[in-house]
Design an enzyme around this catalytic site. Sequence first.
Site, PDB file in Angstrom:
ATOM      1  N   CYS A   1       0.808  -1.225   0.000  1.00 45.99           N
ATOM      2  CA  CYS A   1       0.000   0.000   0.000  1.00 45.99           C
ATOM      3  C   CYS A   1       0.842   1.277   0.000  1.00 45.99           C
ATOM      4  O   CYS A   1       0.301   2.366  -0.178  1.00 45.99           O
ATOM      5  CB  CYS A   1      -0.941   0.023   1.198  1.00 45.99           C
ATOM      6  SG  CYS A   1      -0.057   0.129   2.756  1.00 45.99           S
TER       7      CYS A   1
ATOM      8  N   CYS B   1      -0.991  -4.738   8.108  1.00 41.52           N
ATOM      9  CA  CYS B   1      -0.648  -3.353   8.483  1.00 41.52           C
ATOM     10  C   CYS B   1       0.173  -3.311   9.773  1.00 41.52           C
ATOM     11  O   CYS B   1       0.965  -2.390   9.982  1.00 41.52           O
ATOM     12  CB  CYS B   1      -1.916  -2.534   8.676  1.00 41.52           C
ATOM     13  SG  CYS B   1      -3.062  -2.650   7.304  1.00 41.52           S
TER      14      CYS B   1
HETATM   15 FE1  FES Z   1      -1.390   0.409   4.412  1.00 40.74          FE
HETATM   16 FE2  FES Z   1      -2.792  -0.455   6.489  1.00 40.74          FE
HETATM   17  S1  FES Z   1      -3.510  -0.110   4.478  1.00 40.74           S
HETATM   18  S2  FES Z   1      -0.675  -0.063   6.399  1.00 40.74           S
END
Ligand code: FES
Length: 123
Positions: free
Chosen positions: A33, A102
């Site tokens: 992400c 995450c």
């Molecule tokens: Fe990127 Fe949680 S969506 S760390």
Amino acid sequence: MYNEKVLDHFNNPRNVGEPEEQNAVGVVQSESCGDTTYVYLDVEDGIIKDIKFRTFGCAAAIASSSMLTEMAKGKTLEEARKISTESIVNELGGLPEQKIHCSVLAGDALKAAIDDYIANHKE
Ligand code: FES
């Protein structure tokens, strides 16, 4: 989606920013992400005297970083290195399955900071 403890650490994160004195930093960016966590350490006599963080990421990443700093403060570098993602998630009372990844950022950033300290303090 998140339990009360996670929301508390997200809304009132502990140990945000940088310690006044610091002698190591670790940075980790998620490949999936792009979110990023910085962990700053003030190490004295092999003990984490102070630890702070900055996380540019989601609620789970921020709550995990906050919890990690509480778990690591006062520990030796060896003890802190053993803090697992699982133990962070457990201390938070759990995270949704799809947010477990995450919580990895916090522990990895701490390990990177410990490595940074060791690399810069070889006798
Ligand atoms: Fe990127 Fe949680 S969506 S760390």
